[in-house]
Design an enzyme around this catalytic site. Structure first.
Site, PDB file in Angstrom:
ATOM      1  N   LEU A  55      71.906  22.830  36.995  1.00 22.29           N
ATOM      2  CA  LEU A  55      70.585  23.008  37.602  1.00 22.29           C
ATOM      3  C   LEU A  55      69.540  22.521  36.601  1.00 22.29           C
ATOM      4  CD1 LEU A  55      70.920  26.632  39.079  1.00 22.29           C
ATOM      5  CD2 LEU A  55      71.349  24.456  40.231  1.00 22.29           C
ATOM      6  N   GLU A  56      68.830  21.469  36.961  1.00 21.71           N
ATOM      7  CA  GLU A  56      67.726  20.962  36.138  1.00 21.71           C
ATOM      8  C   GLU A  56      66.433  21.421  36.797  1.00 21.71           C
ATOM      9  OE1 GLU A  56      67.982  19.630  33.304  1.00 21.71           O
ATOM     10  OE2 GLU A  56      70.108  19.130  33.223  1.00 21.71           O
ATOM     11  N   LEU A  57      65.790  22.427  36.218  1.00 25.50           N
ATOM     12  CA  LEU A  57      64.665  23.081  36.883  1.00 25.50           C
ATOM     13  C   LEU A  57      63.367  22.828  36.115  1.00 25.50           C
ATOM     14  CD1 LEU A  57      66.613  26.356  37.774  1.00 25.50           C
ATOM     15  CD2 LEU A  57      66.399  24.246  39.105  1.00 25.50           C
ATOM     16  N   PHE A 117      71.853  19.660  40.790  1.00 24.44           N
ATOM     17  CA  PHE A 117      70.568  19.828  41.473  1.00 24.44           C
ATOM     18  C   PHE A 117      69.417  19.682  40.491  1.00 24.44           C
ATOM     19  CE2 PHE A 117      66.971  22.626  42.406  1.00 24.44           C
ATOM     20  CZ  PHE A 117      66.572  22.155  43.642  1.00 24.44           C
ATOM     21  N   GLY A 138      65.209  20.175  40.619  1.00 27.39           N
ATOM     22  CA  GLY A 138      64.106  20.615  41.467  1.00 27.39           C
ATOM     23  C   GLY A 138      63.433  21.849  40.893  1.00 27.39           C
TER      24      GLY A 138
END
Length: 460
Positions: A213-215, A190, A192
């Site tokens: 998770l790339e936040l 993901f 976002g």
């Protein structure tokens, strides 16, 4: 496309079948499909450029450099290195297993879900998909509904290159994402915002699904008194206002040594005037949609704007804007800005710098401009962040030899190049015991306990 839950269940069943067949295929077949994908992207280059422009007026140069260039680099890297990376790795066997040969095999996770954002709608969708497919996984790609033209071209490319069971684009909004996340995947990737990332993490935790998770976060940019002001101003304005600030690794706020703050502010203003024609802003992206426009322009109330601040609702335009020392309790500073507003603060001591940066969660990126090696070393040793750059901004993203990812609230896991291969494969250890010798010490009855105690002394 409004996907129904039964449709996705049937698709996942077909992907299971594909994986059973694909497990017998060679790495050469995967390299061939990557070459086919590369050729197809090249054929549709102009379509991609036009689609992203239709979504939010991103200039062609930015599409070429921040979308297509990154994708081609990733494809070329996997095409060149996949055979080498995929070979089982021999490791030294344990003494207790003598005689044996031990290897680590790299195997795909299986069914991978990729959920992509809207800010770099082509590159951030297809780059993780490349890694997943290259490693032998199947992929369902959910692009952002906020970049519908790019989502359409992604779907067209996938339909032309892949069998549906191998890789498929599913478009739709929040309801579609919800249905997808309710299914059992072997891996989820993901990209976002932090709030949505928390939701994704909670949902997939029900199945204990491994994930990346790339936040994002509030990325600090520090300007020391020894910095070369002209170069620093150019590189900061470029990195911050590229894509109208809608970049997860863009500088979120500046911390300038108080001795040079006024001089540096003036240089930032003159640089922005040089970069962008105030009459047209032809080389400047617009905000993605009305809600994001309204949110960002709403931030401007009661701020001390020292440059910019102009906006136009007809085109979701917000000019590059500099603001002086907004209150830390203001909405602007409560979350990642993700737009063309740059707060400017000053510091007089390293303690002040540390207090400010440590008041936020660990950022995805940190930037420091200084000619002092001692100062940059102190910054890097003091603060924890996903990745950083000395004397520039955001350029660490383009080096495929560097893993890209966050830490803490800014992300889990990383990718790019070899790091993508490591993300989308699982290490399967295999011990091959030989039969020409069988040392009896491990078998009952345990009459050799004293001998083993003596042996154990070697490790105590």
């Amino acid at each position: 496309m409004n996907i129904k839950e039964n449709d996705i269940i049937e698709l996942l069943k077909s992907q299971d079948q594909f994986l059973r067949i694909a497990s017998k295929t060679s790495v050469d077949n995967r390299i061939s499909i990557l070459k086919k994908l590369k050729s197809n992207i090249k054929t549709h280059e102009q379509d991609i450029i036009e689609a992203i422009y239709q979504d939010f007026q991103k200039p062609e140069f930015e599409v070429l450099t921040t979308e297509l260039f990154v994708v081609y680099k990733e494809l070329n890297l996997f095409i060149k290195n996949l055979k080498k990376w995929s070979k089982p790795k021999s490791v030294s066997p344990a003494w207790l297993n003598f005689p044996s040969s031990d290897k680590i095999h790299y195997v795909p996770w299986g069914k991978v879900l990729v959920i992509a954002p809207w800010n770099y709608p082509f590159q951030l969708a297809i780059t993780p998909a490349i890694g997943a497919i290259a490693c032998g996984n199947t992929v369902v790609l959910k692009p952002s509904e906020h970049a519908p033209h790019t989502a359409d071209i992604l779907k067209k490319i996938f339909d032309e290159v892949f069998e549906e069971q191998q890789a498929k684009v599913i478009t739709g909004a929040v309801d579609t994402a919800k249905i997808l996340l309710e299914q059992k995947w072997d891996y989820v990737f993901f990209t976002g915002s932090v709030p949505v990332g928390r939701i994704v993490s909670e949902q997939i935790a029900k199945h204990m699904t491994p994930h990346t998770l790339e936040l994002g976060g509030k990325n600090p940019c520090i300007i020391d008194s020894t910095a070369k002001i002209d170069i620093a101003a150019k590189r900061i304005c470029w990195g911050k206002f590229l894509n109208a600030g809608q970049t997860c690794i863009a500088p979120d706020y500046l911390m300038i040594d108080s001795k040079i703050k006024d001089e540096f502010q003036e240089k930032l203003i003159s640089t922005l005037k040089e970069f962008y024609s105030e009459s047209s802003y032809e080389d400047y992206t617009r905000l993605i949609h009305d809600a994001h426009y309204e949110k960002l322009t709403g931030f401007l109330k009661d701020l001390n704007i020292i440059y910019g601040g102009e906006y136009d609702a007809k085109t979701n335009f917000l000019a590059p804007t500099l603001v002086d020392s907004p209150d830390l309790s203001s909405p602007l500073m409560e979350e990642e800005i993700f737009g063309p507003i740059l707060p400017i603060y000053s510091y007089s001591s390293f303690n002040e710098l540390e207090e400010m940066i440590s008041s936020f969660e660990k950022p995805l990126s940190l930037y420091v401009f200084s000619e002092s090696k001692g100062f940059t070393n102190k910054v890097n040793e003091t603060f924890d962040f996903g990745g950083g750059v000395i004397n520039d901004t955001i350029v660490h993203f383009v080096n495929d030899k560097l893993p890209f990812g966050g830490v803490g609230a800014s992300g889990i896991g990383n990718y790019h190049g070899r790091a993508s291969f490591d993300t989308f494969t699982r290490k399967k250890p295999i011990v091959n015991r030989k039969t020409w010798l069988d040392i009896p010490i491990k078998y009952p009855p345990y009459t050799r306990v004293n001998s083993f105690k003596s042996f154990l002394n070697l490790f105590r």
